[in-house]
Design an enzyme around this catalytic site. Structure first.
Site, PDB file in Angstrom:
ATOM      1  N   ARG A  10       3.252  -2.649  -7.983  1.00 15.20           N
ATOM      2  CA  ARG A  10       2.078  -2.627  -8.865  1.00 15.20           C
ATOM      3  C   ARG A  10       1.908  -3.957  -9.595  1.00 15.20           C
ATOM      4  NH1 ARG A  10       4.109   2.174 -11.517  1.00 15.20           N
ATOM      5  NH2 ARG A  10       4.159   3.720  -9.878  1.00 15.20           N
ATOM      6  N   ARG A  28      -1.675  -4.500 -11.634  1.00 17.81           N
ATOM      7  CA  ARG A  28      -2.513  -4.944 -10.518  1.00 17.81           C
ATOM      8  C   ARG A  28      -3.928  -5.286 -10.983  1.00 17.81           C
ATOM      9  NH1 ARG A  28      -1.542   0.054  -6.553  1.00 17.81           N
ATOM     10  NH2 ARG A  28      -1.631   1.087  -8.560  1.00 17.81           N
ATOM     11  N   LEU A  78      -7.077   0.945  -0.016  1.00 14.96           N
ATOM     12  CA  LEU A  78      -6.491  -0.228  -0.661  1.00 14.96           C
ATOM     13  C   LEU A  78      -5.022   0.071  -0.843  1.00 14.96           C
ATOM     14  CD1 LEU A  78      -9.521  -0.628  -1.440  1.00 14.96           C
ATOM     15  CD2 LEU A  78      -8.705  -1.535  -3.607  1.00 14.96           C
ATOM     16  N   ASP A 138       0.804  -0.685 -14.982  1.00 16.59           N
ATOM     17  CA  ASP A 138       0.198  -1.156 -13.739  1.00 16.59           C
ATOM     18  C   ASP A 138      -0.395  -2.531 -14.010  1.00 16.59           C
ATOM     19  OD1 ASP A 138      -1.204  -1.473 -11.373  1.00 16.59           O
ATOM     20  OD2 ASP A 138      -1.934   0.591 -11.324  1.00 16.59           O
ATOM     21  N   CYS A 194       4.582  -2.374  -0.601  1.00 13.93           N
ATOM     22  CA  CYS A 194       5.795  -1.729  -1.069  1.00 13.93           C
ATOM     23  C   CYS A 194       6.835  -1.978   0.003  1.00 13.93           C
ATOM     24  CB  CYS A 194       5.551  -0.234  -1.275  1.00 13.93           C
ATOM     25  SG  CYS A 194       7.053   0.642  -1.762  1.00 13.93           S
TER      26      CYS A 194
END
Ligand SMILES: Nc1nc2c(ncn2[C@@H]2O[C@H](COP(=O)(O)OP(=O)(O)OP(=O)(O)O)[C@@H](O)[C@H]2O)c(=O)[nH]1
Ligand SMILES: [Zn+2]
Length: 352
Positions: free
Chosen positions: A252, A286, A208, A284, A212
């Protein structure tokens, strides 16, 4: 009637509204993003009543403002404050050069549901989490969201579906296909690179990868993303099969503009976690449910997961994907990212 927008469709509109600088109705409140607010809109909001600036508890900590509501603070906006004042409270770029003058006063009573929803929408629009709010009904023509924790609810229900796929020979693996998956909440598309023809009834070698731009495309030395991406594809190519999910969760989950704000703070001496906090984000942001949903859509239910991040393993397990093995992916250390990797190990629990 089916021509009336659903909640998911309305949220998708509201996100676009914030990005162009339009206020949105959150229950009985109106909120606009500080980042995109014009002086004229600020004046219009002021005409409706006293305005407050909603920021996250993280940002409030840096501002030394009392966050009575824990995860958020409602900063009173002085009568003479202009857009530049609001931006200075929202954006930490100049915190060190121009420390905020005077104490900030925050509200402590009343319902904070609208403010919480407003901050969640700002984050999902990849804007700074700072919203100017006034208690007033949304005038005709503005998007209105019902009160309540709608965004969180919706994230849990968001589905996504493959929309197109084609053969795509890669340097690392000639037998590859690229699948494009589109979420049904109007959000950005995500990709899956399928290498070889992995069986759906056996655990698949999987990665995963979060987008970036700086590392993947430009070869930035500030992180290890580019080398990780290429090493994962090369390993899968060598093994003859695997699946790499390319999740468009830049930085993120904070987006590239905010990641560059974070990088600028890092140039001032803050580490990757501190920089996110000063901006008002969690370490983070995400949502890994997405990765699990994509794997399921492609027919996989068990993986050998290439990662150094134990959180990813936990999140996959808790969202119904069996992780039979964690495969370490340690590549790309250099003199520029040495500290970044040390912080990932010491603060974020990466196994490096
Ligand atoms: N906010 C922020 N994001 C960053 C920074 N450096 C890299 N990223 C992003 O971090 C993501 C990669 O996540 P990592 O934490 O490196 O790795 P991981 O995916 O959690 O774990 P692994 O599977 O072990 O690689 C990408 O979306 C990058 O854009 C930074 O300094 N700040
Ligand atoms: Zn990176």
């Amino acid at each position: 009637m089916s021509l009336i927008p659903t909640l998911a469709e309305t949220i998708s509109r509201a996100r676009a509204d914030l990005r162009v600088g339009l206020p949105v109705g959150f229950g009985g409140w109106l909120g606009a993003s500080v980042e995109t607010l014009s002086p004229a809109r600020l004046a219009d909001l002021r005409a409706l009543g006293p305005v407050v600036l909603a920021v996250t508890g993280r940002r409030a900590e840096t501002l030394k403002a009392r966050a009575y509501d824990g995860d958020l603070a409602r900063v009173r906006v002085p009568a003479e404050a202009d857009v530049a004042w609001l931006r200075a409270v929202a954006d930490p770029a100049d915190d060190l050069r121009m420390p905020m003058k005077g104490p900030l006063f925050t509200d402590r009573d009343g319902d904070t549901t609208p403010h919480r929803a407003a901050l969640a929408l700002a984050k999902s629009a990849e804007l700074l989490p700072a919203m100017v709010m006034v208690e007033a009904a949304a005038p005709e023509g503005l998007t209105r969201l019902p009160p309540g924790p709608t965004l969180a609810q919706l994230a849990a229900e968001t589905g996504l579906a493959p929309v197109a796929s084609a053969r795509l020979p890669l340097a690392a693996a000639e037998r590859s296909r690229l699948h494009v998956l589109r979420p049904d909440d109007g959000g950005i598309e995500h990709y899956a690179v399928e290498i070889g023809a992995p069986r759906r009834d056996l655990p698949v070698l999987a990665r995963l990868h979060s987008a970036c731009f700086t590392g993947d495309v430009l070869g930035s030395l500030k992180c290890d993303c580019g080398p990780q991406l290429h090493a994962a594809l090369t390993t899968m190519g060598g093994a003859g099969e695997g699946v790499l999910l390319y999740l468009n969760q830049e930085g993120r989950g904070i987006g590239l503009a905010n990641k560059m704000r974070a990088y600028d703070l890092q140039s001032q001496g803050f580490d990757t976690v501190e920089a996110n906090h000063r901006l008002g984000f969690e370490d983070d942001e995400r949502d890994f449910r997405l990765g699990a949903a994509m794997l399921r859509r492609l027919g996989f239910s068990a993986v050998r997961l290439m990662t150094n991040n134990p959180r990813k393993v936990e999140m996959m397990q808790s969202h119904g994907i069996e992780v039979v093995e964690r495969v370490p992916l340690i590549v790309g250390r250099n003199r520029w990212n040495d500290t970044y990797l040390a912080v990932k190990r010491d603060k974020s629990g990466h196994l490096l």
